[in-house]
Each structure stands twice: as structure tokens, then as C-alpha cells.
Design an enzyme around this catalytic site. Sequence first.
Site, PDB file in Angstrom:
ATOM      1  N   THR A  47      14.371  27.347 -37.953  1.00 47.86           N
ATOM      2  CA  THR A  47      13.393  27.884 -38.899  1.00 47.86           C
ATOM      3  C   THR A  47      14.149  28.518 -40.065  1.00 47.86           C
ATOM      4  O   THR A  47      15.324  28.894 -39.927  1.00 47.86           O
ATOM      5  CB  THR A  47      12.501  28.953 -38.247  1.00 47.86           C
ATOM      6  OG1 THR A  47      13.315  30.091 -37.914  1.00 47.86           O
ATOM      7  CG2 THR A  47      11.831  28.413 -36.984  1.00 47.86           C
ATOM      8  N   ALA A  52       2.063  33.556 -30.296  1.00 48.33           N
ATOM      9  CA  ALA A  52       2.313  34.882 -30.869  1.00 48.33           C
ATOM     10  C   ALA A  52       3.299  35.655 -30.008  1.00 48.33           C
ATOM     11  O   ALA A  52       3.226  35.633 -28.772  1.00 48.33           O
ATOM     12  CB  ALA A  52       1.004  35.658 -30.990  1.00 48.33           C
ATOM     13  N   GLY A  53       4.215  36.327 -30.648  1.00 45.77           N
ATOM     14  CA  GLY A  53       5.210  37.117 -29.928  1.00 45.77           C
ATOM     15  C   GLY A  53       6.168  37.756 -30.906  1.00 45.77           C
ATOM     16  O   GLY A  53       5.984  37.683 -32.127  1.00 45.77           O
ATOM     17  N   TYR A  92      13.484  42.151 -24.523  1.00 42.39           N
ATOM     18  CA  TYR A  92      12.890  40.851 -24.826  1.00 42.39           C
ATOM     19  C   TYR A  92      12.926  39.956 -23.593  1.00 42.39           C
ATOM     20  O   TYR A  92      11.939  39.284 -23.271  1.00 42.39           O
ATOM     21  CB  TYR A  92      13.652  40.218 -25.982  1.00 42.39           C
ATOM     22  CG  TYR A  92      13.232  38.811 -26.340  1.00 42.39           C
ATOM     23  CD1 TYR A  92      12.052  38.575 -27.050  1.00 42.39           C
ATOM     24  CD2 TYR A  92      14.026  37.715 -25.991  1.00 42.39           C
ATOM     25  CE1 TYR A  92      11.677  37.282 -27.397  1.00 42.39           C
ATOM     26  CE2 TYR A  92      13.662  36.431 -26.339  1.00 42.39           C
ATOM     27  CZ  TYR A  92      12.485  36.220 -27.032  1.00 42.39           C
ATOM     28  OH  TYR A  92      12.116  34.931 -27.380  1.00 42.39           O
ATOM     29  N   LYS A 114       9.661  38.252 -21.754  1.00 44.69           N
ATOM     30  CA  LYS A 114       9.499  36.805 -21.662  1.00 44.69           C
ATOM     31  C   LYS A 114       9.596  36.316 -20.210  1.00 44.69           C
ATOM     32  O   LYS A 114       8.957  35.313 -19.848  1.00 44.69           O
ATOM     33  CB  LYS A 114      10.541  36.107 -22.536  1.00 44.69           C
ATOM     34  CG  LYS A 114      10.250  36.202 -24.024  1.00 44.69           C
ATOM     35  CD  LYS A 114       8.927  35.528 -24.392  1.00 44.69           C
ATOM     36  CE  LYS A 114       8.731  35.392 -25.886  1.00 44.69           C
ATOM     37  NZ  LYS A 114       7.448  34.738 -26.247  1.00 44.69           N
TER      38      LYS A 114
END
Length: 226
Positions: A179, A80-81, A144, A148
Amino acid sequence: MDFGGRSVVVTGGTGALGNAVVDALIAHNAVCHIPSHVSEDTSPQRQGARIYPGIELADQDQVDAFYANIGPIWASIHLAGGFAAKPIAKTDKAHLLAQLDTNLISCFLCCRAALKGMPQGGRIVNVAARPALEPRTGAGMTVYTIAKSGVAALTMALAEEVAKDGVLVNAIAPSIMDTPANRKAMPKADHDHWPKVEEVAATILFLASPDNLVTRGAIVPVYGRS
């Protein structure tokens, strides 16, 4: 590789990478527990997997209750993120805190709660990102990158802390994955060079598996040819 009916938590288990990981785990005889932040998850039910709706992973009480309800687990995989790409001049404290909650705080709370459910040892796999290993590539996505990078630091420090307890902690660091959402966002990119979610899932599966006997504290690049 066989999980032998062991329980495995997969956060973010209904996303593109999450579905690939859950499918691979089920194929290798794991029982998957998937927390979801939506109040009523309409994802298709799969034998060998259970979805728990309405769980906010940045809320300590909710995370603790979720893990306590499951009982002993073998592995906890934290996918999840959330991603945010804006120049720092267009971000503020709220943006930073949102990225910390979504990526770092949720990961920390899940690691913390998972360890309580691993009295006989186990495996933890987190998700960092390429900018966590190569911060200069995080230009234009500073908040971000900060979040991370925190996940990477958490992984390495925790791996040293709990190795004596038989828990091996590692993380992957993906580049852009192949994706549907990423293809739509970047239609002119060379999609053939992006790692496929099934390929990334294979790395996660090994790190989380009983076959992983010695790897800990690694931040494994899963870049493909990108």
C-alpha cells in the site's frame, strides 16, 4: 463468481484493501454497505456501494442498529482495524484496550450483529494477521499480536458454532501488504515481494462468495513472497 445482487457489509471499506474488495464485489454484482467512523465521509460514491458515516464499530448499540437497518445480508467482511508497533515497555493498559477495541471487539460485534441478518445462511470473513499464526513474529508489536490472535480464535470457534446454520466463517492473515502508506513507512523494503491489495481481495472475495461451499474455520495466509 456472481453475487447476484446480494448485500455485503464491508467494514474498513474505504481503505486501501477495502477499496480493492469493494471494487471486486461490485464487479461481481454485489451491493456493498460500508460503515465509516468519520461523521461525514467524503469518499467518492460508487454505484453498487453505500457509505454510512458516523458509526463506531466498538459500540454495540451502533453496530446493532447499523446491521438492523440494512436488513438481510449475504456476507459480512471485517477489514476495519488498526496497527500498533511498540515494545511492551512503552505500552500500557490503555494501548492494549485500544488495540482490542479496534481489532477484536469491533470484529466480535460485527460478527454477532451480522448473524442476525443471515436467516438463510451466509459468509463471514475476518482479518487476522501473520503474527496471529506466528506469534514470535509479533515481537515489538505485542498488543497488536494479542488482538489479532483473538480475531483468529474468534473465527475458528465461531465457524464451528454456526456451520449448522449455513454460515461459513473464515479469516485471512496478511503479511505486510503493498500500500502507499506501507511503502512510505518502509521505503527500503522489497516491495515486489509484498502481496498486492487486489491479490488479497481475490482471496477474500472467494471466501465470501456463494462459490465457497465448504471452507470454514480457516485462517488463510496471504503472504505473497514476503
